[in-house]
Design a protein around this motif. Structure first.
Motif: not given
Length: 212
Positions: A165-173
């Protein structure tokens, strides 16, 4: 029929009906509530079997924590279950056959534990202990290795669920603890020297002169 037998059949019947309604209810919230009812009746059956610790643990852990989390998730996501239930009755005979087969296999494996005439009598020391202490002594002595295996399997399942479930997104802080530890005072605070008197802008001065 004694009162204990009547209560056992009553709780067992409600448990079976609520378990069936868990998989047949059209609303996901109703299915979760039927699962809560099934847990309560299973706890009542364990109380009749004098397994008070298991009954209280079932109510506190599953009903009080897990099912409340399920209800929050179901109500927050508002999942459309109509698409999931397409073809349910088409595959129901095969699913029922597999379920009955699993139940028969479990009955064949567990029937030796319910053979009361051949059951070993309790030791004198265990008979004096409470249900919780006797269960803990058996679990952490005779079943310590299976308990450790189950703990490792649960740990692997938790790590796998987090990894999937871990997803790295550009807009995540997110916070980086290593960068927070290495930060210095100059990185957090900067002193700026400013004149105490602010001069009037030239544009505003010309405008006031023209109006006068």
């Amino acid at each position: 029929m004694t009162t204990t037998s009547f209560l056992f059949y009553l709780f067992s019947a409600i448990l079976l009906v609520s378990s069936f309604r868990v998989i047949t209810a059209r609303s996901t919230v109703h299915a979760a509530l039927f699962l809560v009812l099934a847990f309560f009746n299973a706890a009542c059956v364990w109380m009749l079997l004098k397994a008070e610790f298991l009954a209280i643990a079932l109510v506190l852990v599953y009903v009080g924590a897990v099912m409340v989390l399920f209800l929050f998730v179901v109500m927050m996501l508002d999942i459309n279950t109509d698409s999931f239930r397409e073809g349910f009755w088409t595959h129901f005979p095969l699913a029922a056959f597999v379920g009955v087969l699993i139940a028969l296999e479990m009955a064949l494996v567990l029937k030796t534990g319910f053979n009361l005439p051949e059951a070993k009598p309790l030791e004198a020391g265990l008979a004096e202990l409470s249900n919780t202490r006797a269960l803990g002594k058996v679990v952490y002595t005779e079943y310590l290795y299976p308990l450790q295996v189950a703990a490792v399997l649960l740990l692997v399942a938790i790590i796998s669920a987090i990894a999937l479930t871990l997803r790295q997104r550009k807009d995540s802080r997110y916070q980086n603890p290593s960068e927070q530890v290495r930060v210095k005072k100059g990185d957090r605070l900067r002193v700026v020297h400013m004149p105490p008197v602010v001069e009037r802008p030239a544009a505003s001065a010309n405008t006031e002169g023209g109006q006068a």
